[in-house]
Structure formats: C-alpha cells, structure tokens
Enzyme design. Structure first.
Site, PDB file in Angstrom:
ATOM      1  N   CYS A 172       0.815  -1.211   0.000  1.00  0.00           N
ATOM      2  CA  CYS A 172       0.000   0.000   0.000  1.00  0.00           C
ATOM      3  C   CYS A 172       0.854   1.269   0.000  1.00  0.00           C
ATOM      4  CB  CYS A 172      -0.927  -0.002   1.196  1.00  0.00           C
ATOM      5  SG  CYS A 172      -2.094  -1.363   1.125  1.00  0.00           S
ATOM      6  N   CYS A 225      -3.464   8.418   4.034  1.00  0.00           N
ATOM      7  CA  CYS A 225      -2.662   7.238   3.716  1.00  0.00           C
ATOM      8  C   CYS A 225      -1.361   7.160   4.481  1.00  0.00           C
ATOM      9  CB  CYS A 225      -2.371   7.189   2.228  1.00  0.00           C
ATOM     10  SG  CYS A 225      -1.320   8.519   1.668  1.00  0.00           S
TER      11      CYS A 225
END
Lengths: 391, 149
Positions: B35, B104
């Site tokens: 990710c 994020c």
C-alpha cells in the site's frame, strides 16, 4: 548547490538558439499571421518555415503538419476526430494499456458515448504482441492508436510493423501513433512507417511548451476538433501560437541536425548509469526493455524503500527525477504502466525514472550515483522491510 | 519542495528516533509496503511510562516525518496518554500536511497502539485505551489500500 536535471522526458530546457529564433516575434514581428499587412506576412513566412522544419524531422510534407497546443491536444484530436468521422463505419477502437493519459482518458470518454475500446496488454518489457493486435482487429475497427515510445519506461514499439499488420487486417482503419517521446530520440519517417496520424510536441525536444502538432496523411478521415477561424488550412482554428510554432520549428531543425549525436550521447549515459547503479546498489531492477529502449530513459526499482522519499532527498541535493510511486501522484494511484508490466505494487512504490538529455554529463551522473547510493542506504536503514527480513 | 512545510521537511530530513530498540518491551507495525506505507514502532516502558521509542518506516516524506514526530510525542507519556494520541494531533504537531497525504501516510496512532498491545499482552496488562483494539484488523482495513480509482 549543484543542480542536476534528470527529467528530460517530463520536459526539456529551451535551447538558446531556439529562444533567439523566437524572441523577435514577441515584440517586433508580432503580427497576426492572418493579417494582410507586412508584419502579418512576416509572421506567415515564419510559420511556413517552421512547418517545413517540423515536417522534415518526421519525413512528412509541410501541408501534412497541423499545429496544436500540445501533444495532448493532438491525441484528443486524433482519437475523437477519427471516432466522429468514421462512426458510420464502426465503433471499435484499439489502443494499449500503457498509453499516455491523453489517449487513455480520451478513449474512456468515448466508451461513455457508445464506442468499444480494446486495451491491449503488454509483456514484461512493455511490448505489445502483434498477434494479439491482429486478433483484436475486426471489420468494426476504425482506429488503432499505439504509442511509439512509452513515457515512463521508454519501451519502443515496432510501429512500422504494427501499422502494416493493422492495415493488412482492415485496410479502412486509421492508424495513429503518439510519438511525443520518440521525436528527436529516434529516426522517424511517416512515409515508410505508413501511419495516418502522428502526435508530436515541442517541449520534449528543447522547444517551448504549449505547442504540438498532428501529422495527418492526406486523405485520412478525421473530423475537425477546434472550430472557428480558417487557420491551419481550416483544420484547426485559433490564432497561431506564433512564437511557439517558430520555436518548435527551430527545435526540430536542431533535432534533425544533431539526431545521431544526441542518440549516441544519451545512450552512452543511459548505459553507464544503469551499469553503475546496478553494480553499486543491491536489490535494484530495471523496469522495461533493455533492448527496445528510449536512448535516455532509465527506470529503476529500489527494493524496500519508497519513491517519493527518494525523490525528495535527491531534490534536497539538487537532483530532479520522477517516480511511479502512488504517493507522488495527486490521485494516489501507482503507475499504470508499471502495473501493466506485472511489477508488484511494493516495487512500483520504489521506482524512480531518470531521463537524460543533451545537457547531461557523465560528471552529473557520477554525482547522482554517489548521492543516490547514500540516500538508498539511509532510507533502507529506516525501513522495516529489508533483504534479510523480506517484504 | 513546496509540498511540505518547513517542520515536516525538517523531520523528514533529520528524523528523530530512527531504528529498533534492543529487547523492546513492546513492538508493533501497521500498514504494508504493497500500500506504499508501513510503520514499525518499538517501545521501552517503565512504571507505565514510555521511556523510549524508535521507529522504522517504509513510506513517503510525510510518513517518515509523522513517524518521527509521533515517537517524539509519546516518549515521556504514560501508556494511557499515548493510547489517546490521534493522527490529527500528530498532523497538528507537524503544522499540517497536504490533505491528500493525511489519510494514507499517517499510520502512527495505529502503530503506537499495536506496540502497546504487544507490551500489554506480554506483561498481562489491560488498558482502557486498548478496548476493542485488534492489531490484526489492518489486513481488512487496508485491503485495496484505499486507492482511488
């Protein structure tokens, strides 16, 4: 601090000779090329010359070159113009998964309007398969659009062969190539290649930004995109970007004159850089084809670290590069090109693109390699993943 | 770089508390390289106070900067105080981050909880701030990496 620019595929500096050719047309010979009086005709003459210079670089005739605002506009015009013009003949378009967004987003837009688009996959080198292309072509296919050189990984497609093959399967289709990254970096000849449409841009070859062109082979069916005045033989309206066109023309003239030397210079630097970096830093992989590659493109993955962090540290050392990491993009999506090659996501996040050009020196690369080696070691020492621990 | 403020750049260029404690009292990770961001925190605890913390982070500039400032923040805190630290506080401590980065790249509050969870499990302790916390929830949480399509 020392400044090293290694992002020539993003844009290039305007060469002095180009700037000097442009300057008088800002202030003295500023006339509208459509005006009948003297300064207008000076502008017209300058555009005629520039059109010849650009045409010559790709083996075209001057009347086959239509200036636009950018490579993106040329791509939009090519795809939408053909789709509109040939909608009675079919609704199928073929392109590749690794095209520039100017093609991909335009094709997606056409999908919402009833067109069917095939996005061809690529192999791990970024090359499309000619048999997959041939299999995709049907009687309904009106357009094939394949980029000559990919902007991220520099992979070169065999456009003459893909064009020949496409026309063999369906002689009515239009073949377009986005040659923005190819221009000035490899010999281009639209006649022997056989393409109908080609997009090119000025700022990738040491010309100014805001100027592009579309090559249109005579007889190609393509609707006009920009409507208005009768500029560009009534094919693309809007007062000409006079200085941009002149700059593009001069840049094209230089690119043609220096093509061989430029390719040789870039390729030597590229190969030296790949060789040195892979020798001096562990766990580095080259993305894209080693053989079919843009002469100045290096795209590397550095395992266990992230690209934006590397980019920022390099920038603090005066070195400008780009990355395929999701973290660097406004949309937070990782590079679609590297994804298509089958590069795992964690490795895409650690990718950097270095692109070299005419002003790059071996000393620049030595400095970059030295800093890069330090930066990679530093970031790896901060990373929870490593060769020993694994991902 | 125009994207980050001076404080973020300072923490990114000269991060504090890098590394991994030897024989830590607690260690936790959050995120994944797939990710684009992963953070590991190790902590030393004495009398319910975090006396030392170190981090290792795979991630972008803001991930590294937020790891640095978060470890600064929790050193000297009691366990319960550290459990109450939020990503918002970490971002505020950095003087702000670009909006797109916050979701994020700021993994620290979860990583801190993971490290404390590890400490609590090993030492048979319970903390109100850990109620309902599942260190393994990250897999589901982060599936698809919240990437925008």
């Amino acid at each position: 601090m020392r400044q090293i620019y290694l992002d020539y595929s993003a844009t290039t500096p305007v060469k002095q000779e180009v700037l000097e050719a442009m300057l008088p047309y800002f202030t003295e010979n500023f006339g509208n090329p459509s005006s009948l009086y003297t300064t207008g005709s000076l502008s017209r003459d300058a555009i005629i010359k520039a059109r010849e210079q650009v045409a010559h670089l790709i083996g075209a005739k001057d009347k086959e070159i239509f200036f636009t605002s950018s490579g993106t506009e040329s791509d939009n015009w090519a795809v939408k113009g053909v789709a509109e013009s040939l909608k009675e003949k079919g609704n199928h378009i073929i392109t590749t998964m690794i095209e520039h967004p100017a093609i991909l987003r335009t094709c997606e837009n056409l999908e919402t309007k009833g067109y069917r688009v095939t996005y061809l996959p690529v192999d791990q080198d970024g090359r499309i398969s000619s048999s997959q292309l041939a299999d995709a072509i049907t009687d309904e296919t009106i357009l094939v659009s394949i980029m000559t050189v990919n902007n991220e990984i520099g992979t070169i497609q065999d456009i003459p062969e893909l064009c020949r093959l496409s026309k063999e399967k369906n002689r009515n289709l239009v073949f377009h190539t986005d040659a923005v990254q190819a221009l000035g970096n490899m010999p281009i000849d639209v006649k022997t290649w056989g393409v109908d449409l080609m997009s090119i841009s000025g700022h990738k070859i040491y010309g100014p930004k805001g100027i592009g062109a579309l090559y249109i082979k005579p007889g190609t069916r393509i609707a006009n995109f920009m409507h208005g005045g009768s500029q560009e033989a009534k094919r693309r309206a809007g007062t000409e970007n006079l200085t941009g066109i002149i700059g593009f023309g001069k840049a094209a003239e230089i690119a043609e004159r220096e093509l061989e030397g430029h390719i040789h210079h870039s390729r030597e630097l590229r190969d030296y850089f790949i060789d040195q970096v892979t020798r001096r830093i562990e766990n580095v992989t080259l993305n894209g084809s080693r053989e079919h590659r843009h002469p100045g493109n290096v795209n590397l993955t550095f395992d266990f670290i992230e690209g934006e962090a590397m980019l920022l540290y390099l920038d603090m050392n005066g070195i400008a590069v780009s990355t395929g990491s999701a973290c660097s993009s406004a949309s937070l999506t990782p590079s679609h090109v590297l994804t298509c090659l089958g590069v795992p996501l964690e490795k895409i996040h650690g990718s950097l693109r270095f692109t070299m050009g005419d002003f790059t020196t071996k000393e620049d690369l030595d400095y970059t390699i030295e800093k890069l080696t330090e930066i990679v070691a530093r970031l790896r020492s901060m990373s929870p993943v490593s060769k020993e621990k694994g991902w | 770089m125009g994207m980050y403020n001076d404080k973020v750049m300072d923490h990114f260029m000269n991060p504090h508390n890098i590394g991994e404690l030897e024989n830590p009292d607690g260690i936790g990770t959050y995120g994944s390289p797939v990710c684009g961001d992963m953070m590991q925190i190790s902590i030393r605890v004495e009398n319910d106070v975090i006396t030392d913390a170190k981090f290792k982070t795979f991630g972008c500039g803001s991930a590294i900067a937020s790891s640095s400032v978060a470890t600064d923040m929790i050193i000297g805190m009691t366990i319960e105080e550290a459990l109450a630290v939020t990503n918002k506080q970490i971002v505020n401590e950095l003087g702000g981050l670009p909006a797109v980065k916050i979701h994020c790249s700021v993994l620290a509050d979860h990583a801190i909880k993971s490290a404390i969870y590890d400490y609590a499990t090993k030492h048979g302790k319970t903390y109100a701030g850990l109620e309902g916390f599942d260190p393994n929830a990250e897999e589901d949480d982060h599936e698809g990496c919240d990437i925008e399509e």
